[in-house]
Design a protein around this motif. Structure first.
Motif, PDB file in Angstrom:
ATOM      1  N   GLU A 132      -5.085  -6.593  31.221  1.00 25.64           N
ATOM      2  CA  GLU A 132      -5.531  -6.868  32.582  1.00 25.64           C
ATOM      3  C   GLU A 132      -4.895  -5.844  33.507  1.00 25.64           C
ATOM      4  OE1 GLU A 132      -5.273 -10.357  35.987  1.00 25.64           O
ATOM      5  OE2 GLU A 132      -5.178 -10.906  33.852  1.00 25.64           O
ATOM      6  N   ALA A 133      -5.719  -5.160  34.287  1.00 27.71           N
ATOM      7  CA  ALA A 133      -5.227  -4.124  35.192  1.00 27.71           C
ATOM      8  C   ALA A 133      -4.521  -4.777  36.375  1.00 27.71           C
ATOM      9  CB  ALA A 133      -6.368  -3.245  35.668  1.00 27.71           C
ATOM     10  N   GLU A 134      -3.202  -4.574  36.461  1.00 35.03           N
ATOM     11  CA  GLU A 134      -2.430  -5.126  37.569  1.00 35.03           C
ATOM     12  C   GLU A 134      -2.329  -4.129  38.723  1.00 35.03           C
ATOM     13  OE1 GLU A 134       0.417  -8.290  35.265  1.00 35.03           O
ATOM     14  OE2 GLU A 134       1.267  -6.301  35.682  1.00 35.03           O
ATOM     15  N   ASP A 135      -2.642  -2.874  38.430  1.00 32.73           N
ATOM     16  CA  ASP A 135      -2.663  -1.849  39.465  1.00 32.73           C
ATOM     17  C   ASP A 135      -3.597  -0.731  39.008  1.00 32.73           C
ATOM     18  OD1 ASP A 135      -1.976  -0.702  41.912  1.00 32.73           O
ATOM     19  OD2 ASP A 135      -0.381   0.502  41.037  1.00 32.73           O
ATOM     20  N   ALA A 136      -4.211  -0.046  39.956  1.00 30.95           N
ATOM     21  CA  ALA A 136      -5.088   1.086  39.652  1.00 30.95           C
ATOM     22  C   ALA A 136      -5.042   2.039  40.828  1.00 30.95           C
ATOM     23  CB  ALA A 136      -6.522   0.623  39.407  1.00 30.95           C
ATOM     24  N   SER A 137      -5.110   3.329  40.543  1.00 32.16           N
ATOM     25  CA  SER A 137      -5.049   4.321  41.618  1.00 32.16           C
ATOM     26  C   SER A 137      -5.935   5.510  41.290  1.00 32.16           C
ATOM     27  CB  SER A 137      -3.608   4.799  41.836  1.00 32.16           C
ATOM     28  OG  SER A 137      -3.110   5.440  40.676  1.00 32.16           O
ATOM     29  N   VAL A 138      -6.497   6.116  42.328  1.00 34.38           N
ATOM     30  CA  VAL A 138      -7.245   7.368  42.193  1.00 34.38           C
ATOM     31  C   VAL A 138      -6.243   8.498  42.408  1.00 34.38           C
ATOM     32  CG1 VAL A 138      -9.056   8.826  43.153  1.00 34.38           C
ATOM     33  CG2 VAL A 138      -9.409   6.349  42.972  1.00 34.38           C
ATOM     34  N   GLU A 139      -6.131   9.401  41.430  1.00 32.59           N
ATOM     35  CA  GLU A 139      -5.125  10.456  41.471  1.00 32.59           C
ATOM     36  C   GLU A 139      -5.677  11.788  41.961  1.00 32.59           C
ATOM     37  OE1 GLU A 139      -1.648  10.029  40.444  1.00 32.59           O
ATOM     38  OE2 GLU A 139      -2.382   7.994  40.864  1.00 32.59           O
ATOM     39  N   SER A 140      -6.972  12.036  41.738  1.00 33.32           N
ATOM     40  CA  SER A 140      -7.572  13.297  42.165  1.00 33.32           C
ATOM     41  C   SER A 140      -9.077  13.156  42.202  1.00 33.32           C
ATOM     42  CB  SER A 140      -7.183  14.443  41.219  1.00 33.32           C
ATOM     43  OG  SER A 140      -7.920  14.371  40.009  1.00 33.32           O
ATOM     44  N   THR A 141      -9.732  14.173  42.744  1.00 31.53           N
ATOM     45  CA  THR A 141     -11.199  14.184  42.782  1.00 31.53           C
ATOM     46  C   THR A 141     -11.778  14.988  41.619  1.00 31.53           C
ATOM     47  OG1 THR A 141     -11.155  16.117  44.250  1.00 31.53           O
ATOM     48  CG2 THR A 141     -11.259  13.934  45.286  1.00 31.53           C
ATOM     49  N   GLY A 142     -10.934  15.348  40.659  1.00 31.97           N
ATOM     50  CA  GLY A 142     -11.398  16.109  39.505  1.00 31.97           C
ATOM     51  C   GLY A 142     -12.431  15.338  38.697  1.00 31.97           C
ATOM     52  N   THR A 143     -13.325  16.054  38.039  1.00 32.00           N
ATOM     53  CA  THR A 143     -14.368  15.428  37.217  1.00 32.00           C
ATOM     54  C   THR A 143     -13.770  14.900  35.919  1.00 32.00           C
ATOM     55  OG1 THR A 143     -16.008  16.982  38.080  1.00 32.00           O
ATOM     56  CG2 THR A 143     -16.580  15.784  36.063  1.00 32.00           C
ATOM     57  N   PRO A 144     -13.927  13.609  35.628  1.00 27.87           N
ATOM     58  CA  PRO A 144     -13.404  13.069  34.370  1.00 27.87           C
ATOM     59  C   PRO A 144     -14.010  13.813  33.173  1.00 27.87           C
ATOM     60  CG  PRO A 144     -13.966  11.285  35.852  1.00 27.87           C
ATOM     61  CD  PRO A 144     -14.493  12.545  36.477  1.00 27.87           C
ATOM     62  N   MET A 145     -13.176  14.087  32.183  1.00 28.91           N
ATOM     63  CA  MET A 145     -13.630  14.837  31.014  1.00 28.91           C
ATOM     64  C   MET A 145     -14.204  13.892  29.963  1.00 28.91           C
ATOM     65  SD  MET A 145     -11.800  17.832  28.801  1.00 28.91           S
ATOM     66  CE  MET A 145     -10.200  17.054  28.687  1.00 28.91           C
ATOM     67  N   THR A 146     -15.414  14.190  29.526  1.00 29.18           N
ATOM     68  CA  THR A 146     -15.994  13.436  28.422  1.00 29.18           C
ATOM     69  C   THR A 146     -15.520  14.039  27.101  1.00 29.18           C
ATOM     70  OG1 THR A 146     -17.967  14.824  28.252  1.00 29.18           O
ATOM     71  CG2 THR A 146     -18.058  12.937  29.777  1.00 29.18           C
ATOM     72  N   TYR A 147     -15.645  13.249  26.061  1.00 31.48           N
ATOM     73  CA  TYR A 147     -15.248  13.729  24.732  1.00 31.48           C
ATOM     74  C   TYR A 147     -16.146  14.887  24.304  1.00 31.48           C
ATOM     75  CZ  TYR A 147     -12.888  13.051  20.236  1.00 31.48           C
ATOM     76  OH  TYR A 147     -12.105  13.198  19.119  1.00 31.48           O
ATOM     77  N   ALA A 148     -17.429  14.832  24.704  1.00 32.22           N
ATOM     78  CA  ALA A 148     -18.358  15.914  24.373  1.00 32.22           C
ATOM     79  C   ALA A 148     -17.927  17.211  25.058  1.00 32.22           C
ATOM     80  CB  ALA A 148     -19.777  15.537  24.788  1.00 32.22           C
ATOM     81  N   TYR A 149     -17.512  17.119  26.326  1.00 29.17           N
ATOM     82  CA  TYR A 149     -17.058  18.304  27.062  1.00 29.17           C
ATOM     83  C   TYR A 149     -15.823  18.889  26.388  1.00 29.17           C
ATOM     84  CZ  TYR A 149     -15.639  21.198  31.075  1.00 29.17           C
ATOM     85  OH  TYR A 149     -15.287  22.249  31.887  1.00 29.17           O
ATOM     86  N   TYR A 150     -14.918  18.032  25.959  1.00 29.15           N
ATOM     87  CA  TYR A 150     -13.702  18.478  25.274  1.00 29.15           C
ATOM     88  C   TYR A 150     -14.045  19.304  24.034  1.00 29.15           C
ATOM     89  CZ  TYR A 150      -9.600  18.037  22.212  1.00 29.15           C
ATOM     90  OH  TYR A 150      -8.550  18.281  21.345  1.00 29.15           O
ATOM     91  N   HIS A 151     -15.028  18.863  23.280  1.00 26.29           N
ATOM     92  CA  HIS A 151     -15.416  19.586  22.061  1.00 26.29           C
ATOM     93  C   HIS A 151     -16.247  20.831  22.363  1.00 26.29           C
ATOM     94  CE1 HIS A 151     -13.856  17.167  18.784  1.00 26.29           C
ATOM     95  NE2 HIS A 151     -14.172  16.085  19.463  1.00 26.29           N
ATOM     96  N   GLN A 152     -17.246  20.681  23.240  1.00 24.13           N
ATOM     97  CA  GLN A 152     -18.215  21.761  23.434  1.00 24.13           C
ATOM     98  C   GLN A 152     -17.712  22.865  24.353  1.00 24.13           C
ATOM     99  OE1 GLN A 152     -21.695  19.663  24.813  1.00 24.13           O
ATOM    100  NE2 GLN A 152     -21.791  18.403  22.961  1.00 24.13           N
ATOM    101  N   VAL A 153     -16.953  22.515  25.389  1.00 26.97           N
ATOM    102  CA  VAL A 153     -16.487  23.504  26.362  1.00 26.97           C
ATOM    103  C   VAL A 153     -15.036  23.900  26.113  1.00 26.97           C
ATOM    104  CG1 VAL A 153     -16.164  24.009  28.814  1.00 26.97           C
ATOM    105  CG2 VAL A 153     -18.129  22.631  28.068  1.00 26.97           C
TER     106      VAL A 153
END
Length: 207
Positions: A132-153
């Motif tokens: 259960e998430a007791e806290d959550a924060s936005v750290e940056s406006t960067g684009t989240p990396m997908t697993y496909a992006y990690y492999h392909q790019v």
């Protein structure tokens, strides 16, 4: 059955961490998912042999950091291709602490979830932790990396303990011992820093 079918499943890349008895451990996973909104709950699946799984189970908490496309590859190299049993990963990577005191990488992170474990499920080689998430924060406006992006790019590879790991066809050439990048040539240039994690030529081993 064609194992490549599993590559069609969309997922991101995350660093999951936990603290127990004053020691922090963490690893890279691609298995964080939101399971409910009220209460806000996330699940993460971790290999039983991974040191971080034991720390989550013992502490009853985990922190999930969403990695961005511009995350330093050294962060993935440290958290994805070394063991917390013999490496202090957070000493090697700049980090911040969540509200619970659990550390997470300071760079290349889009958001962070600080979770209390409420359920576990043994699925054989791995354990599913529901928190259960007791806290959550936005750290940056960067684009989240997908697993496909990690492999392909990013041209990243998958460690054997990952749920999505599939044995690669045998290759000839040189493999970076830090991030797994393969240079498919008979001879390795000198100098030749790894194009993925920037480690020196000495980090390569012949296949």
């Amino acid at each position: 059955m064609d194992p490549k079918a599993f590559f069609s499943l969309s997922c991101g890349l995350y660093v999951v961490s936990a603290v127990h008895e004053g020691t922090a451990r963490g690893c890279v996973v691609n298995t964080v998912q939101q399971v409910t909104s009220r209460p806000a709950q996330l699940s993460v699946t971790v290999n039983k042999e991974n040191a971080t799984a034991g720390w989550i189970a013992a502490s009853g908490r985990f922190c999930a950091a969403v990695l961005t496309q511009d995350v330093p590859m050294n962060t993935i190299a440290v958290f994805g291709f070394s063991s917390s049993r013999d490496t202090d990963k957070f000493a090697a990577v700049a980090h911040k602490n969540a509200a619970s005191g659990t550390p997470y990488p300071a760079e290349g992170v889009a958001a962070v979830f600080d979770c209390r474990v409420v359920q576990t499920l043994d699925v054989g080689t791995h354990i599913i932790f529901v928190g259960e998430a007791e806290d959550a924060s936005v750290e940056s406006t960067g684009t989240p990396m997908t697993y496909a992006y990690y492999h392909q790019v990013k041209k990243g590879t998958t460690p054997p303990k990952a749920p999505s790991y599939q044995a690669e066809e045998k290759k000839t050439g040189w493999r970076c011992s830090v991030c797994g990048y393969v240079y498919e040539r008979a001879e390795l240039p000198d100098p030749f820093p790894c194009p993925v994690c920037k480690q020196p030529r000495e980090a390569f081993v012949k296949l």
